[in-house]
Design an enzyme around this catalytic site. Sequence first.
Site, PDB file in Angstrom:
ATOM      1  N   HIS A 124      23.724 -54.735 -48.833  1.00 37.12           N
ATOM      2  CA  HIS A 124      24.587 -54.172 -47.793  1.00 37.12           C
ATOM      3  C   HIS A 124      24.186 -52.772 -47.376  1.00 37.12           C
ATOM      4  O   HIS A 124      24.974 -52.044 -46.785  1.00 37.12           O
ATOM      5  CB  HIS A 124      26.053 -54.186 -48.273  1.00 37.12           C
ATOM      6  CG  HIS A 124      26.562 -55.581 -48.458  1.00 37.12           C
ATOM      7  ND1 HIS A 124      27.695 -55.868 -49.188  1.00 37.12           N
ATOM      8  CD2 HIS A 124      26.090 -56.775 -48.032  1.00 37.12           C
ATOM      9  CE1 HIS A 124      27.909 -57.179 -49.185  1.00 37.12           C
ATOM     10  NE2 HIS A 124      26.932 -57.757 -48.496  1.00 37.12           N
ATOM     11  N   GLN A 132      25.504 -55.517 -54.064  1.00 37.38           N
ATOM     12  CA  GLN A 132      26.255 -55.352 -52.816  1.00 37.38           C
ATOM     13  C   GLN A 132      26.615 -53.876 -52.629  1.00 37.38           C
ATOM     14  O   GLN A 132      27.095 -53.493 -51.564  1.00 37.38           O
ATOM     15  CB  GLN A 132      27.546 -56.178 -52.843  1.00 37.38           C
ATOM     16  CG  GLN A 132      27.323 -57.672 -52.975  1.00 37.38           C
ATOM     17  CD  GLN A 132      28.610 -58.419 -53.205  1.00 37.38           C
ATOM     18  OE1 GLN A 132      29.364 -58.695 -52.268  1.00 37.38           O
ATOM     19  NE2 GLN A 132      28.888 -58.726 -54.448  1.00 37.38           N
ATOM     20  N   ASN A 133      26.385 -53.092 -53.657  1.00 36.64           N
ATOM     21  CA  ASN A 133      26.784 -51.688 -53.611  1.00 36.64           C
ATOM     22  C   ASN A 133      25.785 -50.865 -52.798  1.00 36.64           C
ATOM     23  O   ASN A 133      24.591 -51.178 -52.774  1.00 36.64           O
ATOM     24  CB  ASN A 133      26.896 -51.114 -55.035  1.00 36.64           C
ATOM     25  CG  ASN A 133      27.966 -51.855 -55.837  1.00 36.64           C
ATOM     26  OD1 ASN A 133      28.839 -52.509 -55.276  1.00 36.64           O
ATOM     27  ND2 ASN A 133      27.861 -51.792 -57.153  1.00 36.64           N
ATOM     28  N   VAL A 134      26.300 -49.845 -52.174  1.00 39.08           N
ATOM     29  CA  VAL A 134      25.440 -48.987 -51.340  1.00 39.08           C
ATOM     30  C   VAL A 134      25.150 -47.668 -52.050  1.00 39.08           C
ATOM     31  O   VAL A 134      24.462 -46.807 -51.513  1.00 39.08           O
ATOM     32  CB  VAL A 134      26.104 -48.755 -49.955  1.00 39.08           C
ATOM     33  CG1 VAL A 134      26.190 -50.075 -49.188  1.00 39.08           C
ATOM     34  CG2 VAL A 134      27.468 -48.105 -50.061  1.00 39.08           C
ATOM     35  N   GLY A 176      31.364 -57.314 -61.703  1.00 29.31           N
ATOM     36  CA  GLY A 176      32.234 -56.490 -60.862  1.00 29.31           C
ATOM     37  C   GLY A 176      32.222 -56.821 -59.392  1.00 29.31           C
ATOM     38  O   GLY A 176      32.161 -55.926 -58.551  1.00 29.31           O
ATOM     39  N   THR A 177      32.288 -58.124 -59.074  1.00 31.12           N
ATOM     40  CA  THR A 177      32.421 -58.493 -57.666  1.00 31.12           C
ATOM     41  C   THR A 177      33.462 -59.603 -57.554  1.00 31.12           C
ATOM     42  O   THR A 177      33.504 -60.500 -58.375  1.00 31.12           O
ATOM     43  CB  THR A 177      31.087 -58.959 -57.042  1.00 31.12           C
ATOM     44  OG1 THR A 177      31.331 -59.484 -55.739  1.00 31.12           O
ATOM     45  CG2 THR A 177      30.368 -59.990 -57.886  1.00 31.12           C
ATOM     46  N   SER A 178      34.284 -59.494 -56.513  1.00 28.97           N
ATOM     47  CA  SER A 178      35.328 -60.519 -56.325  1.00 28.97           C
ATOM     48  C   SER A 178      34.724 -61.790 -55.736  1.00 28.97           C
ATOM     49  O   SER A 178      35.408 -62.800 -55.593  1.00 28.97           O
ATOM     50  CB  SER A 178      36.405 -59.968 -55.387  1.00 28.97           C
ATOM     51  OG  SER A 178      35.815 -59.678 -54.126  1.00 28.97           O
ATOM     52  N   ARG A 227      32.396 -40.940 -48.243  1.00 28.49           N
ATOM     53  CA  ARG A 227      31.922 -41.753 -49.372  1.00 28.49           C
ATOM     54  C   ARG A 227      30.622 -41.177 -49.945  1.00 28.49           C
ATOM     55  O   ARG A 227      30.397 -41.192 -51.148  1.00 28.49           O
ATOM     56  CB  ARG A 227      31.720 -43.208 -48.909  1.00 28.49           C
ATOM     57  CG  ARG A 227      33.042 -43.885 -48.550  1.00 28.49           C
ATOM     58  CD  ARG A 227      32.838 -45.257 -47.993  1.00 28.49           C
ATOM     59  NE  ARG A 227      32.260 -46.154 -48.978  1.00 28.49           N
ATOM     60  CZ  ARG A 227      31.650 -47.282 -48.634  1.00 28.49           C
ATOM     61  NH1 ARG A 227      31.538 -47.633 -47.368  1.00 28.49           N
ATOM     62  NH2 ARG A 227      31.150 -48.062 -49.567  1.00 28.49           N
TER      63      ARG A 227
HETATM   64  N1  APR Z   1      34.419 -53.316 -64.339  1.00 31.28           N
HETATM   65  C1  APR Z   1      34.088 -54.534 -63.830  1.00 31.28           C
HETATM   66  N2  APR Z   1      34.696 -55.089 -62.754  1.00 31.28           N
HETATM   67  C2  APR Z   1      35.682 -54.371 -62.181  1.00 31.28           C
HETATM   68  C3  APR Z   1      36.091 -53.107 -62.654  1.00 31.28           C
HETATM   69  C4  APR Z   1      35.410 -52.579 -63.779  1.00 31.28           C
HETATM   70  N3  APR Z   1      35.726 -51.375 -64.301  1.00 31.28           N
HETATM   71  N4  APR Z   1      37.105 -52.654 -61.848  1.00 31.28           N
HETATM   72  C5  APR Z   1      37.304 -53.612 -60.918  1.00 31.28           C
HETATM   73  N5  APR Z   1      36.466 -54.647 -61.112  1.00 31.28           N
HETATM   74  C6  APR Z   1      36.302 -55.874 -60.346  1.00 31.28           C
HETATM   75  C7  APR Z   1      37.556 -56.397 -59.666  1.00 31.28           C
HETATM   76  O1  APR Z   1      38.282 -57.233 -60.565  1.00 31.28           O
HETATM   77  C8  APR Z   1      36.961 -57.194 -58.517  1.00 31.28           C
HETATM   78  O2  APR Z   1      36.669 -58.533 -58.904  1.00 31.28           O
HETATM   79  O3  APR Z   1      35.407 -55.583 -59.304  1.00 31.28           O
HETATM   80  C9  APR Z   1      35.633 -56.484 -58.233  1.00 31.28           C
HETATM   81  C10 APR Z   1      35.656 -55.675 -56.957  1.00 31.28           C
HETATM   82  O4  APR Z   1      35.762 -56.577 -55.898  1.00 31.28           O
HETATM   83  P1  APR Z   1      35.679 -55.994 -54.405  1.00 31.28           P
HETATM   84  O5  APR Z   1      36.502 -54.759 -54.305  1.00 31.28           O
HETATM   85  O6  APR Z   1      35.923 -57.158 -53.494  1.00 31.28           O
HETATM   86  O7  APR Z   1      34.176 -55.508 -54.273  1.00 31.28           O
HETATM   87  P2  APR Z   1      32.920 -56.393 -53.929  1.00 31.28           P
HETATM   88  O8  APR Z   1      33.037 -57.776 -54.485  1.00 31.28           O
HETATM   89  O9  APR Z   1      31.711 -55.604 -54.302  1.00 31.28           O
HETATM   90  O10 APR Z   1      32.994 -56.456 -52.312  1.00 31.28           O
HETATM   91  C11 APR Z   1      31.925 -57.108 -51.681  1.00 31.28           C
HETATM   92  O11 APR Z   1      32.836 -56.418 -49.561  1.00 31.28           O
HETATM   93  O12 APR Z   1      33.794 -54.745 -48.308  1.00 31.28           O
HETATM   94  C12 APR Z   1      32.627 -55.446 -48.536  1.00 31.28           C
HETATM   95  O13 APR Z   1      30.462 -54.648 -48.193  1.00 31.28           O
HETATM   96  C13 APR Z   1      31.572 -54.501 -49.011  1.00 31.28           C
HETATM   97  O14 APR Z   1      29.894 -54.853 -50.693  1.00 31.28           O
HETATM   98  C14 APR Z   1      31.271 -54.994 -50.422  1.00 31.28           C
HETATM   99  C15 APR Z   1      31.687 -56.443 -50.359  1.00 31.28           C
END
Ligand code: APR
Length: 229
Positions: A105, A87-89, A171-173, A57
């Site tokens: 994180h 939450q991004n590294v 951009g976070t779920s 990564r």
């Molecule tokens: N622009 C905006 N949002 C986007 C895009 C984009 N181009 N592509 C995808 N997404 C959204 C997806 O719809 C989703 O809601 O980004 C989100 C990604 O969600 P996750 O993959 O769950 O990532 P995240 O929420 O950051 O995860 C949180 O989980 O695995 C752990 O520590 C890790 O920090 C991470 C944490």
Amino acid sequence: MSKRIVVLTGAGMSAESGIKTFRDNDGLWNNYRVEEVATPEAWAADMELVLEFYNQRRKQLFECEPNPAHYALAELQDKHDVRIITQNVDDLHERAGSKQVLHLHGELKKARSVTDPDYVIELQDWELKAGDTCPKGGQLRPHIVWFGEPVPNITLAAEIATSAEIIMVIGTSMQVYPAAGLIHYAPVDCMKYYIDPAARESSTVENMTAIRKKAGEGVPELVRELLSL
Ligand code: APR
């Protein structure tokens, strides 16, 4: 009129820079679930596997650039007091010029000693190997908060969230706690924007506007609006 704008970002913020999200693409790495590799147990069981997971990564990160969403948030600082909680590294917010970035994180380009947690270094190269040690001889590990480990910055993050006049969630779920709970620290009456192609209107968060767009499009558009306040 300058406002305190708090920005909560997740993997979707960096997706258009070429960094995979966690749950969009089945969250697998070499057939391992992230939750299986990013843990103290995985480190104890197979240190080389975990080092390799983060080396891959980190190698990718050295080849990635900030995207228009990162640069737009940096521009927002020209007029507003912007606090980013991510939450991004990755270091893409910093490389785009954002000055106040709090990592919940950890940071992929940093490593710390397993025997002296205060010994944290910035890695100049993508590879961290078994036998790379601190001056006291402790193996260096990724400076990442693994599943099951405490999130040291969450208290500070919650304080920042309570001070928001405007909140942007990008951009976070919002599935991983305690980060996902930060939105509930924001004042009820502050304007909240959720930028994510899968953004859902929230039944539990007041004043939340869902912007179903990718960060690279939605963030610059919203920043233009906020710069005209
Ligand atoms: N622009 C905006 N949002 C986007 C895009 C984009 N181009 N592509 C995808 N997404 C959204 C997806 O719809 C989703 O809601 O980004 C989100 C990604 O969600 P996750 O993959 O769950 O990532 P995240 O929420 O950051 O995860 C949180 O989980 O695995 C752990 O520590 C890790 O920090 C991470 C944490």
